[in-house]
Write a protein that holds these residues in place. Structure first.
Motif, mmCIF file in Angstrom:
data_model
loop_
_atom_site.group_PDB
_atom_site.id
_atom_site.type_symbol
_atom_site.label_atom_id
_atom_site.label_comp_id
_atom_site.label_asym_id
_atom_site.label_seq_id
_atom_site.Cartn_x
_atom_site.Cartn_y
_atom_site.Cartn_z
ATOM 1 N N GLN A 28 0.692 -1.305 0.158
ATOM 2 C CA GLN A 28 -0.081 -0.024 0.040
ATOM 3 C C GLN A 28 0.937 1.403 0.012
ATOM 4 O O GLN A 28 0.625 2.354 -0.699
ATOM 5 C CB GLN A 28 -0.859 -0.141 1.191
ATOM 6 C CG GLN A 28 -1.965 0.729 1.316
ATOM 7 C CD GLN A 28 -2.926 1.009 2.632
ATOM 8 O OE1 GLN A 28 -2.186 0.501 3.553
ATOM 9 N NE2 GLN A 28 -4.051 1.338 2.556
ATOM 10 N N PRO A 31 3.789 2.360 -3.474
ATOM 11 C CA PRO A 31 3.768 3.081 -4.689
ATOM 12 C C PRO A 31 3.954 4.644 -4.439
ATOM 13 O O PRO A 31 4.371 5.347 -5.333
ATOM 14 C CB PRO A 31 2.065 2.828 -4.919
ATOM 15 C CG PRO A 31 1.883 1.470 -4.470
ATOM 16 C CD PRO A 31 2.743 1.509 -3.303
ATOM 17 N N PHE A 32 3.577 5.163 -3.345
ATOM 18 C CA PHE A 32 3.895 6.463 -2.976
ATOM 19 C C PHE A 32 5.171 6.906 -2.984
ATOM 20 O O PHE A 32 5.936 7.816 -3.545
ATOM 21 C CB PHE A 32 3.245 6.819 -1.772
ATOM 22 C CG PHE A 32 1.814 6.802 -1.710
ATOM 23 C CD1 PHE A 32 0.904 7.904 -2.385
ATOM 24 C CD2 PHE A 32 1.035 5.668 -1.247
ATOM 25 C CE1 PHE A 32 -0.327 7.782 -2.592
ATOM 26 C CE2 PHE A 32 -0.402 5.699 -1.221
ATOM 27 C CZ PHE A 32 -1.009 6.913 -1.958
ATOM 28 N N GLU A 41 0.130 12.420 -1.878
ATOM 29 C CA GLU A 41 -0.551 11.891 -0.548
ATOM 30 C C GLU A 41 -0.717 13.152 -0.029
ATOM 31 O O GLU A 41 0.161 13.330 0.804
ATOM 32 C CB GLU A 41 -0.238 10.669 -0.105
ATOM 33 C CG GLU A 41 -1.077 10.075 1.002
ATOM 34 C CD GLU A 41 -2.270 9.589 0.480
ATOM 35 O OE1 GLU A 41 -3.104 9.207 1.453
ATOM 36 O OE2 GLU A 41 -2.566 9.506 -0.707
#
Lengths: 253, 270
Positions: A28, A31-32, A41
Motif C-alpha cells: 500500500q 507506490p507512493f 498523498e
C-alpha cells in the motif's frame, strides 16, 4: 513467565497473519515512494497510520489463533500439568504483545524515513521532518490493545470464527468513523482516533494513556475468565477508572 | 436392496461397480447414503451466526440504504464477507481422518458437503439482497440510481466465497482436517484488505454501476472466481489418486495426513 513471553513474542511476530499484513502495508505504501511526488498523498502520516492499523488487525488475528492453539490441538489437558497456570500463560501471551509493538515501531520509523527520503523532505501532518514521539506511539499502542482483544476473545469465545468477525466489525467501524466528515469529539474515544495526528501533545498523551488503560481492562477481563482474584479485580477497576478519566478529559478538552 | 447389500455394493464388490456406465447411479446411491452423516459433520453454527450478523448489518445500515442519491454498497458487501466467514467452516470435518479410506473420493465427498452447505449460504444472501433492495427502493433518490446491482454483487460474493473455500481446502490439505476454517477466515480478510490496498490501481469495490470501471472490476471478479474454483478443485482431488499431477508434492501430502513410513498403504491412504 518471561521465558514463555519471549517464545510467544517470537512466534507472534512470525505469525502468517502479521507477515501478510506487513506485506500489505508495504504494498500500500510502496507506490507512493515510487511515484514522482510522494507528497501527492495529502498526509503521509495518514498513510503510515493506515499501515499500523492493518498490521494491528493482523496482530489481533494472530494473537487469537495463538491463544487458541492448545485448544485446537487438543493439548489443553497436557498444559494442566505445566508449572504455569492458565492465567499466567494468558499474561505471558499478553506480554508477547511487546514484540509486536516494538516491531511495529521499527516498521513505522522505517516507513517514515523511506517516505521522507522519497518525498524530498515532505512534512507529516504534525509538520515535523520526522515523526514526533506521539505519532509513533498510537500505532503500536493500538496493536498492543488489539493483541489483548485477540487473547480475550480466545478466552471468552474460544472459537476461530469470533476473531475474523470482530476484525470485520472493527474494519467497518474504522471506515465509518474515518469518513464521518466533521470529526466530532467522540471519535477520540475510539482506539484508532483519526484526529490523533492533529491533536497536539496533551490530547495525544491522553489518548495514549486511554489506550494503555483499555488494554489493561481487556487483559484483566481475559485473565478473569480463568481466575478471579482480588488482584485481577484491582487491575480491572484501576484500568477502567483511568480509561474513563482519560476518555472524559479527551472529550472536554 | 437391503442396507447390507448397499454397503457391499458401495465397497465395489459387485460387478456393477466396474462398469463405468453404472457410475452415476452408484454416485447417487453414495450421495443418498452419505448425505445425512455429512450433514451431521458440517459446522452449522458459524454459518447461522454469520447469517444473523449479515442481516443485522443491513438492519443497522437501513438509514444509509434508504437515503442519498446512490445506494451505498458497503453494508451489502460487509454482509457478504460475514457470510463467507461463516462458510469458511463448511469444509471442516472432524471425522475427516476416519473417512479417508472410504470408496467415494475426496472430491465427491467435498462436493456433497458443498451441495448441502451452499444453499444455506445462498438463502441468507438472497435475504440480504432482498432486504437491501427493498430498503434502497424505499429511498428518495432518482429510481435509476436506487436499484441494487444484485447480479454484480452476487458475483463479488461468489468470488469471495470461492476464495474462502479454496483457502479452506488448501489449509485442510496442508494443516490437516478440521483446520480449514481457522485459516480460511483470516485468509479471506487478508484477501479483502489486499484488494482494498491495490484499489488505487485496480479498483474492485466500486461505489456504483455508474462509475467508469464497474464492468472492468467485475471482469476481474469473474477471473478471481474462476481461479479460486480451480484451486478449490485441485485441492480437493483425492490424495490417493494415482495421477502424477496430484502426487507431485509428496511433502504436502505427508504433512496433511501425518508421517507415513516408506511402503505405506496402497494409494497413499493411511
Amino acid at each position: 513467565m518471561a521465558a514463555l513471553a519471549r517464545v510467544e513474542g517470537r512466534r507472534l511476530i512470525r505469525h502468517p497473519a502479521i507477515i501478510v499484513t506487513v506485506l500489505l502495508a508495504v504494498v500500500q505504501t510502496a507506490p507512493f515512494l515510487l511515484s514522482e511526488d510522494a507528497t501527492q498523498e495529502r498526509n503521509v502520516g495518514w498513510l503510515l497510520q493506515i499501515s499500523a492499523l492493518v498490521i494491528s488487525f493482523g496482530a489481533l488475528l494472530a494473537a487469537n489463533l495463538q491463544a487458541l492453539k492448545s485448544r485446537r490441538d487438543g493439548s489443553e489437558e497436557s498444559f494442566q500439568a505445566a508449572p504455569l497456570t492458565p492465567a499466567a500463560r494468558t499474561a505471558a501471551l499478553a506480554l508477547a504483545a511487546a514484540w509486536v509493538m516494538v516491531a511495529l515501531t521499527l516498521l513505522l520509523l522505517l516507513g517514515d524515513l523511506a517516505i521522507r527520503a522519497a518525498g524530498k523532505g515532505a512534512a507529516t501532518d504534525s509538520g515535523h521532518a520526522l515523526f514526533p514521539l506521539f505519532d509513533l506511539v498510537q500505532g503500536p499502542l493500538v496493536a498492543g490493545l488489539f493483541v489483548m482483544i485477540g487473547i480475550a476473545l480466545a478466552r471468552w469465545l474460544p472459537n476461530a470464527f469470533a476473531a475474523p468477525v470482530v476484525v470485520t466489525a472493527l474494519m467497518v467501524g474504522t471506515s465509518v468513523t474515518s469518513n464521518w466528515g466533521e470529526n466530532p469529539v467522540w471519535v477520540r474515544l475510539i482506539p484508532f482516533d483519526p484526529t490523533f495526528l492533529g491533536d497536539g501533545g496533551a490530547l495525544a498523551a491522553l489518548h495514549a494513556v486511554y489506550l494503555a488503560a483499555l488494554a489493561t481492562v481487556v487483559l484483566a477481563l481475559a485473565i478473569m475468565r480463568l481466575r478471579r482474584t482480588p488482584r485481577t479485580w484491582a487491575w480491572l477497576a484501576g484500568g477502567s477508572a483511568i480509561a474513563a478519566m482519560a476518555g472524559t478529559l479527551q472529550m472536554v478538552r | 436392496m437391503s442396507g447390507r447389500d448397499a454397503e457391499v455394493s458401495l465397497l465395489g464388490t459387485t460387478p456393477g461397480i466396474e462398469d463405468r456406465a453404472g457410475r452415476p447411479a452408484l454416485r447417487r446411491r453414495q450421495a443418498t447414503l452419505l448425505g445425512r452423516p455429512t450433514a451431521r459433520t458440517i459446522r452449522w453454527l458459524p454459518l447461522a451466526v454469520a447469517a444473523v450478523a449479515a442481516e443485522l448489518v443491513l438492519w443497522a445500515a437501513k438509514d444509509e440504504l434508504s437515503k442519498g442519491e446512490a445506494v451505498p454498497l458497503l453494508p451489502v458487501r460487509v454482509a457478504a464477507v460475514l457470510l463467507c466467514l461463516g462458510a469458511a467452516f463448511l469444509l471442516d470435518d472432524d471425522a475427516g481422518a476416519t473417512i479417508e479410506p472410504v470408496v467415494p473420493t475426496l472430491l465427491f465427498r467435498r462436493g456433497l458437503r458443498l451441495m448441502l452447505g451452499l444453499p444455506m449460504v445462498a438463502m441468507p444472501w438472497g435475504a440480504a439482497l432482498w432486504i437491501a433492495s427493498t430498503l434502497a427502493a424505499s429511498g428518495t433518490g432518482p429510481s435509476a440510481h436506487r436499484s441494487l446491482p444484485a447480479a454484480a454483487l452476487t458475483l463479488e460474493a461468489a468470488a469471495l466465497l470461492a476464495v474462502t473455500l479454496a483457502a479452506a481446502a488448501v489449509a485442510t490439505r496442508t494443516q490437516g482436517h478440521g483446520k480449514g476454517g481457522t485459516a480460511a477466515g483470516p485468509a479471506l480478510l487478508a484477501f479483502v484488505m489486499g484488494v482494498a490496498a491495490i484499489g488505487k490501481y485496480w479498483p474492485m469495490f466500486q461505489g456504483s454501476p455508474a462509475e467508469p470501471g464497474w464492468a472492468a472490476a467485475h471482469v476481474r471478479w469473474a477471473a478471481i472466481l474462476a481461479a479460486a474454483v480451480i484451486v478449490l478443485i485441485v485441492a480437493s482431488l483425492d490424495p490417493a489418486s494415482q495421477t502424477k499431477f496430484i502426487r507431485g508434492d509428496r511433502g504436502l501430502r505427508r504433512r496433511a495426513f501425518g508421517p507415513q513410513p516408506a511402503g505405506d498403504c496402497a494409494g497413499g491412504k493411511p
